[in-house]
Design an enzyme around this catalytic site. Structure first.
Site, short mmCIF file in Angstrom:
data_model
loop_
_atom_site.label_atom_id
_atom_site.label_comp_id
_atom_site.label_asym_id
_atom_site.label_seq_id
_atom_site.Cartn_x
_atom_site.Cartn_y
_atom_site.Cartn_z
N GLU A 1 1.56 10.69 -12.85
CA GLU A 1 2.49 9.71 -12.29
C GLU A 1 3.85 10.36 -12.06
OE1 GLU A 1 2.44 6.39 -11.08
OE2 GLU A 1 4.45 7.12 -10.58
N GLY B 1 2.50 2.16 -14.31
CA GLY B 1 2.26 0.80 -13.81
C GLY B 1 2.39 0.65 -12.30
N GLY B 2 2.97 1.67 -11.63
CA GLY B 2 3.02 1.64 -10.17
C GLY B 2 3.91 0.54 -9.61
N GLY C 1 8.41 -11.79 2.16
CA GLY C 1 9.50 -12.58 2.74
C GLY C 1 9.61 -13.95 2.11
N MET D 1 -3.81 -5.35 0.51
CA MET D 1 -2.90 -4.60 -0.40
C MET D 1 -2.56 -5.53 -1.57
SD MET D 1 -0.42 -2.73 2.27
CE MET D 1 -0.51 -0.98 2.38
N HIS E 1 -9.49 -35.33 -16.32
CA HIS E 1 -8.45 -36.14 -15.66
C HIS E 1 -7.30 -36.38 -16.64
CE1 HIS E 1 -6.66 -39.19 -13.12
NE2 HIS E 1 -6.54 -39.96 -14.19
P1 FAD Z 1 0.71 1.38 -6.61
O1 FAD Z 1 0.85 0.25 -7.52
O2 FAD Z 1 1.65 1.49 -5.46
O3 FAD Z 1 0.84 2.69 -7.51
C1 FAD Z 1 0.83 3.97 -6.97
C2 FAD Z 1 1.51 4.92 -7.95
O4 FAD Z 1 1.28 6.25 -7.52
C3 FAD Z 1 3.04 4.75 -8.00
O5 FAD Z 1 3.46 4.59 -9.33
C4 FAD Z 1 3.58 6.06 -7.41
O6 FAD Z 1 4.79 6.47 -8.03
C5 FAD Z 1 2.45 7.02 -7.75
N1 FAD Z 1 2.38 8.20 -6.88
C6 FAD Z 1 2.42 8.22 -5.53
N2 FAD Z 1 2.28 9.48 -5.06
C7 FAD Z 1 2.15 10.28 -6.16
C8 FAD Z 1 1.97 11.67 -6.34
N3 FAD Z 1 1.86 12.52 -5.29
N4 FAD Z 1 1.90 12.13 -7.61
C9 FAD Z 1 1.99 11.30 -8.68
N5 FAD Z 1 2.15 9.98 -8.56
C10 FAD Z 1 2.23 9.46 -7.33
N6 FAD Z 1 -0.16 -7.90 -5.43
C11 FAD Z 1 -0.78 -8.92 -6.06
O7 FAD Z 1 -2.01 -8.92 -6.16
N7 FAD Z 1 -0.08 -9.96 -6.60
C12 FAD Z 1 1.27 -10.03 -6.51
O8 FAD Z 1 1.87 -10.97 -7.01
C13 FAD Z 1 1.95 -8.98 -5.84
N8 FAD Z 1 3.29 -9.02 -5.71
C14 FAD Z 1 3.93 -7.98 -5.08
C15 FAD Z 1 5.31 -8.06 -4.91
C16 FAD Z 1 5.98 -7.05 -4.26
C17 FAD Z 1 7.48 -7.12 -4.09
C18 FAD Z 1 5.26 -5.92 -3.77
C19 FAD Z 1 5.98 -4.78 -3.09
C20 FAD Z 1 3.89 -5.84 -3.92
C21 FAD Z 1 3.21 -6.88 -4.56
N9 FAD Z 1 1.82 -6.88 -4.70
C22 FAD Z 1 1.19 -7.90 -5.32
C23 FAD Z 1 1.02 -5.75 -4.19
C24 FAD Z 1 0.65 -4.79 -5.35
O9 FAD Z 1 1.82 -4.37 -6.00
C25 FAD Z 1 -0.12 -3.60 -4.81
O10 FAD Z 1 -1.22 -4.05 -4.05
C26 FAD Z 1 -0.62 -2.73 -5.93
O11 FAD Z 1 0.43 -2.27 -6.75
C27 FAD Z 1 -1.40 -1.52 -5.39
O12 FAD Z 1 -1.84 -0.75 -6.47
P2 FAD Z 1 -2.14 0.80 -6.31
O13 FAD Z 1 -2.63 1.24 -7.66
O14 FAD Z 1 -2.99 1.06 -5.14
O15 FAD Z 1 -0.75 1.50 -5.99
P1 NAD Z 2 3.01 -8.98 5.32
O1 NAD Z 2 2.10 -8.22 6.20
O2 NAD Z 2 2.47 -9.99 4.38
O3 NAD Z 2 4.11 -9.75 6.20
C1 NAD Z 2 4.91 -9.10 7.13
C2 NAD Z 2 5.43 -10.14 8.11
O4 NAD Z 2 6.42 -9.53 8.91
C3 NAD Z 2 4.36 -10.69 9.04
O5 NAD Z 2 4.38 -12.10 9.00
C4 NAD Z 2 4.75 -10.15 10.41
O6 NAD Z 2 4.43 -11.03 11.46
C5 NAD Z 2 6.26 -9.98 10.25
N1 NAD Z 2 6.85 -8.97 11.12
C6 NAD Z 2 6.36 -7.72 11.42
N2 NAD Z 2 7.19 -7.09 12.25
C7 NAD Z 2 8.23 -7.94 12.51
C8 NAD Z 2 9.41 -7.87 13.29
N3 NAD Z 2 9.68 -6.78 14.01
N4 NAD Z 2 10.25 -8.93 13.33
C9 NAD Z 2 9.96 -10.04 12.60
N5 NAD Z 2 8.86 -10.16 11.84
C10 NAD Z 2 8.01 -9.12 11.78
O7 NAD Z 2 3.85 -7.85 4.55
P2 NAD Z 2 4.89 -7.99 3.34
O8 NAD Z 2 5.33 -9.38 3.17
O9 NAD Z 2 5.90 -6.92 3.58
O10 NAD Z 2 3.99 -7.58 2.11
C11 NAD Z 2 3.40 -6.27 2.03
C12 NAD Z 2 2.17 -6.29 1.19
O11 NAD Z 2 2.49 -6.57 -0.16
C13 NAD Z 2 1.19 -7.34 1.66
O12 NAD Z 2 0.02 -6.71 2.08
C14 NAD Z 2 0.93 -8.20 0.47
O13 NAD Z 2 -0.44 -8.39 0.26
C15 NAD Z 2 1.54 -7.46 -0.70
N6 NAD Z 2 2.21 -8.47 -1.55
C16 NAD Z 2 1.43 -9.39 -2.17
C17 NAD Z 2 2.02 -10.39 -2.92
C18 NAD Z 2 1.15 -11.40 -3.58
O14 NAD Z 2 -0.04 -11.18 -3.68
N7 NAD Z 2 1.69 -12.51 -4.05
C19 NAD Z 2 3.40 -10.47 -3.01
C20 NAD Z 2 4.16 -9.54 -2.33
C21 NAD Z 2 3.55 -8.54 -1.61
#
Ligand code: FAD
Ligand code: NAD
Length: 468
Positions: free
Chosen positions: A34, A40-41, A187, A320, A446
Site C-alpha cells: 500500500e 483501507g483504500g 454529487g 465501482m 409490524h
Molecule cells: P481502492 O479502495 O481505491 O483502493 C486502492 C488502493 O490501492 C489505494 O489505497 C491506493 O493508495 C493503493 N494503490 C494504488 N496504486 C498503488 C501502487 N502502485 N502501489 C501500492 N498501492 C497502490 N462504495 C460503496 O459501495 N459504498 C459507499 O458508500 C461508497 N461511498 C463512496 C464515497 C466516495 C466519496 C467515494 C470516492 C467512493 C465511494 N464508494 C462507495 C466507492 C468505493 O470507495 C470503491 O468502489 C472502493 O473503494 C474500490 O475498492 P478497491 O479495493 O478496488 O480500490
Molecule cells: P457517477 O458516475 O455516479 O456520476 C457522475 C455524474 O456526473 C453523472 O450523473 C453524469 O451525468 C454527470 N456528469 C458527467 N460529466 C458532466 C459534465 N461535464 N457536466 C455536468 N455533469 C456531468 O460518478 P460519481 O458521483 O463521481 O461517483 C464515482 C463512483 O464512486 C461511482 O461509480 C459510484 O459508484 C462510487 N460511489 C458510490 C457511493 C455509494 O455507493 N453510496 C458513494 C459515492 C461514490
C-alpha cells in the site's frame, strides 16, 4: 526467501485487503502493498466510511433544526462546531484503519508500505517514502489499485477551491456556498451533507435528472426531497469552464444550443465519475494489457492477459462499489487457492446514502423497456406506512418490477427511510428466485419500514393493497 510470497496484493482497499485475508485464511504466504500511509483504500480513508460519518452528523444537525421541536424537544442556541464535525469523521476513519492493522497481524499478512511497480510478471519494485526500495517476488499477483476522481477537459483541480470528494471531506471552514458538478452518487451525497449545514448548494448535471443511471423515478423523487433542503438544480447543463479567482470560483455552463450561464460560489466540487488508478504501476512491464479507458483488461475469471496476474475492484470494468470489490477479492483469492468459487454481477445492489436513502437491485424499468421484456409494477408510498408516519419519514416509495408469467422479481427500487437495509431483503428474494406469490405469503413484523416492500409485492402481483 524474505520477500518471496505465494500471493502479492497491490492496494489495500476493500478489494485488496479482502483478497489478502481470504488467501491467508487458506494458508498462503501473502504480502499486501500500500502506497498510502494507512490501510483501507478509498473506501476507508476518503470514500464510504468518512462520507457516511459526515452524512450522519449533518443529518443530526438538520433534524435538530427542523424536526426536534415537533417531537417536543427544544434546542435553544443550537450551533455547529465545524472542526468537531470534521474531527469525529477523522476519528471514525482512524478506528477503521486500526481494525485493518489488527486483521493484517491476526492473519500474518506482511504489509509493505510503498508504491509498487511491475518489473516483470513475478517481480515488483516497491518504492518506499524514505528510499527504502524493496523487490518482492510472488507466484501470483493481484492488482487492486482502485480509482481516482476524473476531471473535465480544461478544468484543473487545484485542491483549494476547485476540489474533489477527497478535499471536500476535510475542509477547514464551512462553505457558505458550493457548486457541485455532477448529480451522480458523490454529487447527491455531498449536496446532502453541506445543504444540511445550511451551505447554499447548486448541482449542475448533464442529464435531465439526478442519479441518471438508476431507475429514473428514483432520481426524480430525490429531486423533490432536495427541494425541501433548498438544493438548487441545473439539469441538462454542460459545464464549460471552472475558474478560481482567489476568494471564489466561477463556473460557466450552457444548455445545449442556448446562452451561457455562470454561477459563483466559495467552492466547486467536481464529481463527474472516477477513473482507474494505475499511475506508476507499469503493468506493461509484465505484459498486462490495459483497455482504452485505462482499466486493466480481465476475463470472466478476473485473470489479466498474464495468467498469474489478476485484477479486481475499481481498476477493472464494472460497478465501482466497495461490496463489488470485496466480492472480487474473495473470488480471486479462492480461485488462486484452488477453491470452488462463484462470481455473479447480475445482482449487485446499489445504495445512495441521502435521506431519504435510495437503493436498487436488478433491472430498471428503462432497461426492461429497452429489452422489450414484459413486466408489471407494484409501487407503495412510505406515506401510507404506519412506521414511516411514526418517525415522520414520509418521502419515497418502494417499486417492484415483476415478470407477469412466472412471478419472478426482476428489479426492486426503493427511495425512503432505511432503503439501504430494505434492499437486502429484495436481494435474498431475487438471488433465490422466490416468486412474488411466495413473497405474498411471508409475514412481516409490524410496524416496520420493510412493510413497504410487502405491499409493493402484493400490488405487483395484481392484488389490491389493504393499506391504500
Ligand atoms: P481502492 O479502495 O481505491 O483502493 C486502492 C488502493 O490501492 C489505494 O489505497 C491506493 O493508495 C493503493 N494503490 C494504488 N496504486 C498503488 C501502487 N502502485 N502501489 C501500492 N498501492 C497502490 N462504495 C460503496 O459501495 N459504498 C459507499 O458508500 C461508497 N461511498 C463512496 C464515497 C466516495 C466519496 C467515494 C470516492 C467512493 C465511494 N464508494 C462507495 C466507492 C468505493 O470507495 C470503491 O468502489 C472502493 O473503494 C474500490 O475498492 P478497491 O479495493 O478496488 O480500490
Ligand atoms: P457517477 O458516475 O455516479 O456520476 C457522475 C455524474 O456526473 C453523472 O450523473 C453524469 O451525468 C454527470 N456528469 C458527467 N460529466 C458532466 C459534465 N461535464 N457536466 C455536468 N455533469 C456531468 O460518478 P460519481 O458521483 O463521481 O461517483 C464515482 C463512483 O464512486 C461511482 O461509480 C459510484 O459508484 C462510487 N460511489 C458510490 C457511493 C455509494 O455507493 N453510496 C458513494 C459515492 C461514490
Amino acid at each position: 526467501m524474505e520477500n518471496k510470497y505465494d500471493i502479492a496484493v497491490i492496494g489495500s482497499g476493500p478489494g485488496g485487503y479482502v483478497a489478502a485475508i481470504r488467501a491467508a485464511q487458506l494458508g498462503k504466504r501473502v504480502a499486501l502493498i500500500e502506497k498510502y500511509k494507512t490501510l483501507g483504500g478509498t473506501c476507508t480513508n476518503v470514500g464510504c466510511i468518512p462520507t457516511k460519518a459526515l452524512l450522519d452528523s449533518s443529518e443530526h444537525y438538520h433534524l435538530a433544526q427542523t424536526d426536534f421541536a415537533v417531537h417536543g424537544i427544544e434546542t435553544d442556541n443550537l450551533r455547529l462546531d465545524f472542526n468537531q464535525f470534521i474531527q469525529r469523521k477523522d476519528d471514525v476513519v482512524t478506528q477503521n484503519g486500526a481494525g485493518l492493522n489488527f486483521l493484517m497481524k491476526k492473519n500474518k499478512i506482511t504489509v509493505h508500505s510503498g508504491t509498487a511497480s511491475f518489473i516483470d510478471a513475478h517481480h515488483l519494485l516497491i518504492k518506499g517514502t524514505e528510499n527504502t526500495d524493496v523487490i518482492v517476488e510472488a507466484a501470483h499477483i493481484i492488482i487492486a489499485t482502485g480509482s481516482k476522481p476524473a476531471t473535465l477537459p480544461g478544468v484543473t483541480i487545484d485542491k483549494k477551491r476547485i476540489i474533489t470528494s477527497t478535499e471536500a471531506l476535510s475542509l477547514t471552514e464551512q462553505p457558505k456556498s458550493m457548486l457541485i458538478i455532477g448529480g451522480g452518487v458523490i454529487g447527491v451525497e455531498f449536496a446532502s451533507i453541506f445543504a444540511r449545514l445550511k451551505t447554499k448548494v447548486t448541482i449542475i448535471e448533464y442529464a435531465d435528472s439526478l442519479l441518471p443511471t438508476m431507475d429514473r423515478e428514483l432520481g426524480k423523487a430525490l429531486q423533490k426531497s432536495f427541494g425541501k433542503l433548498d438544493i438548487k438544480l441545473e439539469l441538462n447543463k454542460r459545464v464549460q469552464s471552472v475558474q478560481n479567482s482567489g476568494n471564489e470560483v466561477k463556473v460557466v455552463f450552457e444548455n445545449e444550443g442556448s446562452e451561457q450561464q455562470e454561477l459563483n460560489a466559495d467552492y466547486c466540487l467536481v464529481a463527474i465519475g472516477r477513473k482507474a488508478y494505475t499511475d506508476q504501476l507499469n503493468p506493461g512491464a509484465a505484459g498486462v494489457e490495459v483497455l482504452q479507458n485505462g482499466k486493466i483488461k480481465v476475463d470472466g475469471k478476473l485473470q489479466t492477459s498474464v495468467p498469474n496476474i489478476y485484477a479486481i475492484g475499481d481498476v477493472i470494468n464494472g460497478p465501482m462499489l466497495a461490496h463489488k470489490a470485496e466480492e472480487d477479492g474473495k473470488y480471486v483469492a479462492e480461485l488462486i487457492c484452488g477453491e470452488q468459487s462463484h462470481l455473479d454481477y447480475k445482482l449487485v445492489p446499489g445504495v445512495v446514502y441521502t435521506w431519504p436513502e435510495v437503493a436498487s437491485i436488478g433491472q430498471t424499468e428503462e432497461e426492461l423497456k429497452a429489452d422489450n421484456t414484459a413486466y408489471t409494477i407494484g409501487k407503495f408510498p412510505f406515506l401510507a406506512s404506519g412506521r414511516a408516519r411514526a418517525s415522520r419519514d414520509l418521502d419515497g416509495f418502494a417499486k417492484v418490477l415483476i415478470d407477469p408469467k412466472y412471478g419472478e422479481v426482476l428489479g426492486v427500487h426503493v427511495i425512503g427511510a432505511r432503503a439501504a437495509d430494505i434492499i437486502s431483503q429484495a436481494t435474498i428474494a431475487m438471488k433465490n428466485e422466490i416468486t412474488v406469490k411466495e413473497l405474498n405469503d411471508m409475514i412481516y413484523p409490524h410496524p416496520t419500514f420493510s412493510e413497504v416492500l410487502k405491499e409493493a409485492y402484493l400490488i405487483g402481483s395484481g392484488k389490491p393493497s389493504i393499506n391504500i
